[in-house]
Enzyme design. Structure first.
Site, PDB file in Angstrom:
ATOM      1  N   HIS A 107      13.839   5.857   5.061  1.00  0.00           N
ATOM      2  CA  HIS A 107      13.904   4.548   4.902  1.00  0.00           C
ATOM      3  C   HIS A 107      14.185   4.342   5.620  1.00  0.00           C
ATOM      4  CE1 HIS A 107      12.019   4.481   0.477  1.00  0.00           C
ATOM      5  NE2 HIS A 107      12.272   5.302   0.885  1.00  0.00           N
ATOM      6  N   LYS A 113       8.891 -10.175  -3.316  1.00  0.00           N
ATOM      7  CA  LYS A 113       8.947 -10.872  -4.367  1.00  0.00           C
ATOM      8  C   LYS A 113       8.888 -12.686  -4.236  1.00  0.00           C
ATOM      9  CE  LYS A 113      11.549  -6.400  -5.161  1.00  0.00           C
ATOM     10  NZ  LYS A 113      12.929  -6.333  -5.034  1.00  0.00           N
ATOM     11  N   LYS A 145      20.810 -10.192  -0.490  1.00  0.00           N
ATOM     12  CA  LYS A 145      19.765  -9.118  -0.191  1.00  0.00           C
ATOM     13  C   LYS A 145      21.377  -8.535   0.262  1.00  0.00           C
ATOM     14  CE  LYS A 145      16.674 -10.373   3.347  1.00  0.00           C
ATOM     15  NZ  LYS A 145      16.033  -9.956   3.586  1.00  0.00           N
ATOM     16  N   ARG A 146      21.482  -6.885   0.957  1.00  0.00           N
ATOM     17  CA  ARG A 146      22.909  -6.667   1.028  1.00  0.00           C
ATOM     18  C   ARG A 146      23.444  -7.486   2.454  1.00  0.00           C
ATOM     19  NH1 ARG A 146      24.941  -2.360  -1.674  1.00  0.00           N
ATOM     20  NH2 ARG A 146      26.465  -2.428   0.226  1.00  0.00           N
ATOM     21  N   LYS A 148      21.051  -7.450   8.961  1.00  0.00           N
ATOM     22  CA  LYS A 148      20.571  -8.942   7.947  1.00  0.00           C
ATOM     23  C   LYS A 148      20.210 -10.471   8.582  1.00  0.00           C
ATOM     24  CE  LYS A 148      20.095  -5.511   4.135  1.00  0.00           C
ATOM     25  NZ  LYS A 148      18.131  -5.093   4.001  1.00  0.00           N
ATOM     26  N   THR A 157      11.797  -5.704   0.931  1.00  0.00           N
ATOM     27  CA  THR A 157      10.924  -5.120  -0.442  1.00  0.00           C
ATOM     28  C   THR A 157      11.529  -7.068  -0.454  1.00  0.00           C
ATOM     29  OG1 THR A 157      13.001  -4.258  -1.529  1.00  0.00           O
ATOM     30  CG2 THR A 157      11.021  -2.957  -0.819  1.00  0.00           C
TER      31      THR A 157
HETATM   32  C1  NBG Z   1      16.048   0.067   3.125  1.00  0.00           C
HETATM   33  C2  NBG Z   1      15.715  -0.470   4.039  1.00  0.00           C
HETATM   34  C3  NBG Z   1      14.684  -1.327   3.800  1.00  0.00           C
HETATM   35  C4  NBG Z   1      13.283  -1.079   2.566  1.00  0.00           C
HETATM   36  C5  NBG Z   1      14.499   0.137   1.844  1.00  0.00           C
HETATM   37  C6  NBG Z   1      13.262   0.246   0.917  1.00  0.00           C
HETATM   38  C7  NBG Z   1      17.536   1.837   2.923  1.00  0.00           C
HETATM   39  C8  NBG Z   1      18.319   3.571   3.588  1.00  0.00           C
HETATM   40  N1  NBG Z   1      16.611   1.407   3.467  1.00  0.00           N
HETATM   41  O1  NBG Z   1      14.014  -2.186   4.388  1.00  0.00           O
HETATM   42  O2  NBG Z   1      16.932  -1.217   4.476  1.00  0.00           O
HETATM   43  O3  NBG Z   1      12.881  -2.073   2.151  1.00  0.00           O
HETATM   44  O4  NBG Z   1      14.928   1.003   2.059  1.00  0.00           O
HETATM   45  O5  NBG Z   1      12.554   0.860   1.352  1.00  0.00           O
HETATM   46  O6  NBG Z   1      18.600   2.206   2.126  1.00  0.00           O
END
Ligand code: NBG
Length: 845
Positions: free
Chosen positions: A378, A681, A569-570, A575, A677
């Site tokens: 991820h 949405k 988002k975080r 980002k 994701t």
């Molecule tokens: C996160 C990514 C996102 C991705 C999500 C779900 C982690 C390690 N990775 O871009 O930063 O959408 O995983 O796949 O949290």
């Protein structure tokens, strides 16, 4: 005998309990059930019941209705065994449960009616009191929740395995513009959705040493003698699919001490010593780690990982034993998915269980392991690719380290045969990092031990193959594939956006909820002015709902007719919330200078948590709030610009925000956001994206059409070129007067009440190193933002683009992702469950 007496006497049939008070789906049945739970489960009389009591009683009533389906599924599987997906994830961000389960059962109206009879006017008031379990940081945990839901909705048998953190992700407050973290006590009011199963506890070891011995046949074997034991108690959460009988399971492990009391210590008068072990073990599942935190608490984190993985694998092995199935059939019964590297100790733990406990030989154990496990990567961010120093590893998991050395030795031997004399490649693919501190590389362990490795968007999977693991991809080209992420349309449209839902039901039929590709039918209306007008009106009504929330949460009045420009988002430098912040300052300056002609009136909304130890991210939050204070206090900005920071962004808040957004900010540095994701949405709910060619943005743009997407910024290659040329951000500033002025304003304390020190680190970081290429992309970002303003001016055109975004995002349903995993990786098929009291309107096969 009266009907009621007969009903009460009816005994449960196997797999089904047909007492209407427990399983009936009418408003009458629900009302009876809620009354019963209020009285018998909560011990309360209706007149003194609080909102929270109503929530609990309704939840228990709904849970009863899940049980019939849940138990029917358990029976069906044991009667006719087939492969079950085990989704191992350190995070599951499942969000509030009550509303979702009502939607799944198709009884939202009935529940609302039942509540009215209690004198509660709207169901919302009851749903509102539910605390969400914050058992995840962000996208990764939420993805796991969407996937479990899709698995159930597609009638695929599955168990999600994770950790029942007593304190999930912290609650965020904003004080004087700063993030303040508050402990998330999500369990304090009781959580009705879990069933503790102490009878199915598992024991896990830590530390100690290994010793060799000869077994009955005289074979040399290894035994691990752990120094400490912890007990895992499963807590099961039923996960019902949409209008089907399949109710899968989320099994969360809670740690308890193996011996809660040390009688020897107690007898010698050491009361605190006597409970020390108990406290120590129970700390194991106390708190969720922030994913981008510092090195603190790393030992505990590795313990958590081993704890939940070991419990889960033991649980799977036990399921075979209970049915007297040979252990060699393990891969026929379990497809084990590793969600990122957090559960990758599974490679060693499964080997240990097979070799030490089940006494299998190495080759057979390895064959079983590699046929069972698969791994999803991820992230490519180096700091997120887990590594554990050998000292730490051997002190906690000595037996696992021995096994990893042996796995590595055998693996490197095969590589040596393929690339004779190539020491470089051996160093790169080794599970043990030899440069610097020796460490176990968990991503390498997961890759070597899995039959498939996938990335989460096309671009990301390509980068996994070419940048992260080129050597592995050369050794095993067929092992690597892509499964682009998806999100569930049940929660993210049907539940979160009731107005859009009714419009879709009316124009397409309600089938879109199961088959999101049907949204394509909306394209028929793209030139229908009346429909586009209706689309716009619907959006406006949804925005009004958010406006009310903003007012209540911040005291600010915002105009729902302005463009809602949103980044939630975080908070992370990659980002690039600070890129957005700079753009907002430019908009502000243009208004101040009377140069804002053609600039769309905007309400810019931010939301997100920063890891508590991530200073720069917290400073970005402070900056966003500083800008908000300055802008919102300036009468020149009235009706033209508002800036809002919504505190405590979580699933619940996401459900309010996505539907109400016009513009979705997806502005990460190309190559760094694995997928995203939230971007999906937003688009599903009709927001247009302004974004870079990163993660799933690439595929969103392909799907919705480039004319319906605001693209800007350097590509992955463009960034790489810049890096190689030697990027000197300070040289860029002088060529961009608007940027220079924005930076100067920050520096001079304009957004910090004259404090010229506060944001220095941020400004210096941007003009000095700018590791995330904010300044390099700035001019193009402004250009794209001007294009956004121009598009907003032609509202029918905007509504058309918005409609087409919804229409063309069927691909991003998590149902599509799960079908791909099921066919290409897990090789599992739907297994519809029959019960005699099937959900109304659903045919039981
Ligand atoms: C996160 C990514 C996102 C991705 C999500 C779900 C982690 C390690 N990775 O871009 O930063 O959408 O995983 O796949 O949290």
């Amino acid at each position: 005998m009266t009907d009621t007496q007969a009903r009460q006497l009816r005994l449960p049939t196997p797999g089904c309990y047909t007492d209407p008070q427990r399983s009936g789906l009418t408003a009458d049945d629900l009302f009876d059930s809620v009354t019963g739970h209020l009285f018998y489960t909560l011990g309360k009389l209706a007149p003194v019941a609080t909102r929270h009591d109503a929530y609990l009683a309704l939840s228990y009533a709904v849970r009863d209705r899940l049980m019939t389906r849940y138990l029917a599924g358990v029976e069906a599987i044991s009667a006719s065994p087939r492969r079950v997906v085990a989704y191992l994830s350190a995070e599951f961000l499942i969000g509030p449960q009550l509303g979702n389960n009502l939607l799944m059962l198709g009884i939202q109206n009935e529940a609302a009616e039942a509540m009215r009879r209690f004198g509660i006017e709207s169901l919302e008031e009851v749903l509102e009191v539910e605390e969400e379990p914050g058992l995840g940081n962000g996208g990764l945990g939420r993805l796991a929740a969407c996937y479990l839901e899709s698995l159930a909705s597609l009638e695929i048998p599955a168990t999600g395995y994770g950790i029942r953190y007593e304190f999930g992700i912290f609650d965020q407050l904003v004080r004087d513009g700063w993030q303040v973290e508050i402990t998330d006590k999500w369990l304090k009011g009781g959580w009705p959705w879990e069933l503790p199963r102490p009878d199915q506890a598992c024991t896990v070891g830590f530390g100690g040493h290994t010793e060799t011995y000869r077994d009955g046949q005289g074979c040399l074997r290894v035994r691990w003698v752990p120094e400490q034991l912890a007990v895992g108690i499963p807590h099961d959460v039923p996960v019902l699919g949409y209008r089907v009988n399949t109710c899968d399971r989320l099994r969360l492990w809670k740690a308890e001490a193996s011996e809660s009391f040390d009688f020897y210590a107690f007898n010698i008068g050491d009361y605190y010593g006597a409970v020390e072990e108990k406290v120590g073990s129970e700390n194991l599942t106390k708190v969720l780690y922030p994913n981008d935190g510092t090195g603190e608490g790393r030992r505990l984190r590795l313990k958590q990982q081993h704890f939940f993985v070991s419990c889960s694998l033991q649980d799977m092995v036990r399921s075979l034993d209970a049915r007297q199935l040979p252990i060699s059939e393990f891969p026929d019964h379990w497809a084990v998915q590793l969600n990122d590297t957090h559960p990758s100790i599974a490679v060693a733990e499964l080997m240990r269980l097979l070799i030490d406990e089940k006494q299998l030989g190495w080759d057979q154990a390895w064959d079983i392991t590699t046929r069972s496990l698969s791994y999803t990567n991820h992230t490519l961010l180096p700091e997120a690719l887990e590594k554990w120093g050998l000292d730490l590893f051997s002190s906690l998991l000595p037996r696992h380290l021995e096994l990893i050395f042996e796995i590595n030795r055998r693996f490197l031997q095969t590589v040596r045969m393929k690339y004779p004399g190539n020491e470089q490649i051996l160093r790169r693919v080794s599970i043990i990092a030899e440069d610097g501190e020796k460490a176990v590389r968990m991503a390498n362990l997961a890759t070597v031990g899995s039959h498939h490795v996938n990335g989460v968007a096309a671009l990301h999977s390509e980068l996994v193959r070419t940048e992260l693991f080129p050597d592995y991809a050369a050794i095993w080209p067929e092992k690597f594939l892509n499964v682009t992420n998806g999100v569930t349309p049940r929660r993210w449209i049907a539940l979160a956006n009731p107005l859009l839902r009714s419009l879709l039901d009316e124009t397409i039929s309600a089938d879109w909820v199961r088959d999101l590709d049907l949204l394509k039918e909306l394209e028929r209306f793209q030139h229908d002015s009346a429909f586009l007008e209706r689309w716009g009106q619907m959006k406006l009504a949804v925005k009004r709902r958010l406006t009310n929330y903003v007012h209540q949460a911040t005291g600010l009045l915002v105009d729902p007719a302005t463009m809602f420009d949103v980044q939630v988002k975080r908070i992370h430098e990659y980002k690039r919330q600070h890129l957005n912040a700079l753009q907002v300052i430019v908009q502000y300056l243009r208004i101040k200078h009377g140069l804002a002609e053609g600039q769309a009136p905007r309400t810019v909304i931010f939301g997100g948590k920063a890891a508590p130890g991530y200073y720069m991210a917290k400073l970005i939050i402070r900056l966003l709030n500083g800008i908000a204070d300055t802008v919102n206090a300036d009468p020149d900005m009235d009706g033209r610009l508002r800036v809002i920071f919504l505190a405590d962004y979580n699933v619940k808040l996401g459900e309010r925000v996505y539907p109400a957004s016009d513009l979705s900010e997806q502005i990460s540095t190309a190559g760094l956001e694995a997928s995203g994701t939230g971007n999906m949405k937003f688009a599903m709910n009709g927001a247009l994206t302004i974004g870079t060619l990163d993660g799933a943005n690439v595929e969103i743009r392909e799907q919705v059409g480039e004319e319906n997407f605001f693209l800007f910024g350097r590509t992955t290659d463009g960034i790489e070129d810049l890096r190689q040329q030697g990027y000197r951000p300070w040289e860029w500033v002088s060529g961009m007067p608007e940027l220079a002025e924005a930076l100067r304003l920050i520096d001079q304390g304009h957004f910090s009440n004259g404090d010229t020190e506060l944001f220095k680190p941020l400004v210096e970081n941007l003009t000095g190193r700018d590791p995330f290429y904010v300044l390099a992309d700035f001019t193009d970002y402004l250009r794209a933002q001007d294009a956004v303003s121009a598009a907003w001016a032609d509202r029918e055109h905007w509504n058309r683009m918005s409609l087409l975004n919804s229409a063309r995002t069927g691909f991003f349903s998590s149902d599509r992702s799960i079908r791909e995993y099921a066919e290409r990786i897990w090789k599992v098929k739907p297994f519809p469950v029959t019960i005699s009291c099937a959900i109304e309107g659903v045919e039981s096969p």
